[in-house]
Design a protein around this motif. Sequence first.
Motif, PDB file in Angstrom:
ATOM      1  N   THR A 192       0.817  -1.220   0.000  1.00 34.14           N
ATOM      2  CA  THR A 192       0.000   0.000   0.000  1.00 34.14           C
ATOM      3  C   THR A 192       0.845   1.262   0.000  1.00 34.14           C
ATOM      4  O   THR A 192       0.562   2.213  -0.729  1.00 34.14           O
ATOM      5  N   LEU A 193       1.924   1.275   0.794  1.00 27.94           N
ATOM      6  CA  LEU A 193       2.690   2.502   0.991  1.00 27.94           C
ATOM      7  C   LEU A 193       3.967   2.571   0.165  1.00 27.94           C
ATOM      8  O   LEU A 193       4.318   3.628  -0.356  1.00 27.94           O
ATOM      9  N   LEU A 194       4.674   1.454   0.032  1.00 26.76           N
ATOM     10  CA  LEU A 194       5.990   1.491  -0.607  1.00 26.76           C
ATOM     11  C   LEU A 194       5.956   1.175  -2.092  1.00 26.76           C
ATOM     12  O   LEU A 194       6.673   1.811  -2.881  1.00 26.76           O
ATOM     13  N   LEU A 195       5.151   0.211  -2.490  1.00 23.50           N
ATOM     14  CA  LEU A 195       5.098  -0.200  -3.887  1.00 23.50           C
ATOM     15  C   LEU A 195       4.789   0.954  -4.844  1.00 23.50           C
ATOM     16  O   LEU A 195       5.474   1.102  -5.870  1.00 23.50           O
ATOM     17  N   PRO A 196       3.793   1.809  -4.556  1.00 18.32           N
ATOM     18  CA  PRO A 196       3.526   2.917  -5.492  1.00 18.32           C
ATOM     19  C   PRO A 196       4.663   3.920  -5.594  1.00 18.32           C
ATOM     20  O   PRO A 196       4.771   4.642  -6.586  1.00 18.32           O
ATOM     21  N   VAL A 197       5.533   3.969  -4.573  1.00 18.27           N
ATOM     22  CA  VAL A 197       6.601   4.968  -4.542  1.00 18.27           C
ATOM     23  C   VAL A 197       7.840   4.494  -5.297  1.00 18.27           C
ATOM     24  O   VAL A 197       8.425   5.229  -6.094  1.00 18.27           O
ATOM     25  N   ILE A 198       8.259   3.230  -5.079  1.00 19.50           N
ATOM     26  CA  ILE A 198       9.520   2.757  -5.666  1.00 19.50           C
ATOM     27  C   ILE A 198       9.312   1.862  -6.880  1.00 19.50           C
ATOM     28  O   ILE A 198      10.279   1.531  -7.569  1.00 19.50           O
ATOM     29  N   GLY A 199       8.093   1.447  -7.152  1.00 22.66           N
ATOM     30  CA  GLY A 199       7.832   0.621  -8.323  1.00 22.66           C
ATOM     31  C   GLY A 199       7.961  -0.864  -8.039  1.00 22.66           C
ATOM     32  O   GLY A 199       8.560  -1.273  -7.031  1.00 22.66           O
ATOM     33  N   PRO A 200       7.433  -1.702  -8.934  1.00 26.65           N
ATOM     34  CA  PRO A 200       7.382  -3.147  -8.676  1.00 26.65           C
ATOM     35  C   PRO A 200       8.740  -3.829  -8.628  1.00 26.65           C
ATOM     36  O   PRO A 200       8.954  -4.729  -7.819  1.00 26.65           O
ATOM     37  N   GLU A 201       9.680  -3.438  -9.489  1.00 26.30           N
ATOM     38  CA  GLU A 201      10.974  -4.125  -9.514  1.00 26.30           C
ATOM     39  C   GLU A 201      11.751  -3.881  -8.231  1.00 26.30           C
ATOM     40  O   GLU A 201      12.279  -4.826  -7.613  1.00 26.30           O
ATOM     41  N   ALA A 202      11.839  -2.618  -7.820  1.00 27.62           N
ATOM     42  CA  ALA A 202      12.560  -2.294  -6.585  1.00 27.62           C
ATOM     43  C   ALA A 202      11.844  -2.884  -5.377  1.00 27.62           C
ATOM     44  O   ALA A 202      12.483  -3.375  -4.441  1.00 27.62           O
TER      45      ALA A 202
END
Length: 318
Positions: free
Chosen positions: A144-154
């Motif tokens: 919810t919080l990290l995926l939208p910020v750094i993207g799926p690969e990271a």
Amino acid sequence: MRNIWAALALGVLLSVGSIAPAAAQQATQQADEAALLQQLKGAPVAGRVSIPDAKSGVLIQPQGREWRQTLEGPVKSVGGWLLVLTVVALAAFLAIRGRIKVEHGMSGRTIERFKGVERFAHWLTAICFVILGISGLNISFGKTLLLPVIGPEAFTAFSAFGKLSHNFLSFPFVLGVFLMAVMWIAHNIPNAIDVEWIKQGGGIFKKGVHPPAGKFNAGQKLIFWSVVIGSLALAVSGYILMFPFYVTDIAGMQLAQLVHAIAGIVMVAVILGHIYIGTIGMEGAFDAMGTGQVDTNWAKEHHSLWARDVTTRGAGDD
């Protein structure tokens, strides 16, 4: 034109005719599933398997739905709000009370508060807990919080590394907690002095108030027992999950998951308060675990009974 309109009409009728049976079939399947679960009344649906692992024959476990709803619902929402409110409360306390200063200023003279082995156990536990906490929170809130910020690969790489570190760092973390428990348990037994410390609010709410305390005050004793009990709950539940089905069944593992999640979130909230007091919240507090030496004025104001004992022993040695 008549042929065209007739073809269109026929196509619509065929489409409706194909959709209706599919919808009816889906509704029937849902009704059958609900009826089956109602008939079973929470019992798992199991068949027969030819392999030694009989647990593989369980096809449906209705309790799993309740477990998922609890974990993704109240545990996640209440836990998330607990962490947010903890940070807000600490920020508000700092803004209102300010940093707790040494009232008489630093004397320039120091006494030993923690030996090297004590600081080693503390920092071993602390570093492991920070990584364990971050990787654990990523499991609950990362998508919810990290995926939208750094993207799926990271996010995938970070999560994979977090999983490995979470598993392997659990062992030195438990070792660190065990060492601290052995070294400090005698100093963390509650006594009447703690009652007076609590009555005076530990001296952190009013300036000029310095209730007596031994090596550890009532607040630090609360942190100590929270860490020991919380770490025990985390270790037991965590190792049950790390080595599945060795000591319990799927229901026991679901309970272990809930215990692990709740204990982890509560521990993070408690340690946030501990980090605050030990760094920006109180002047001179970080030196205790930084160098092991604290200013004598700091010791007299915050741990007067301990400072008196240390000074007395030092004079006796001389």
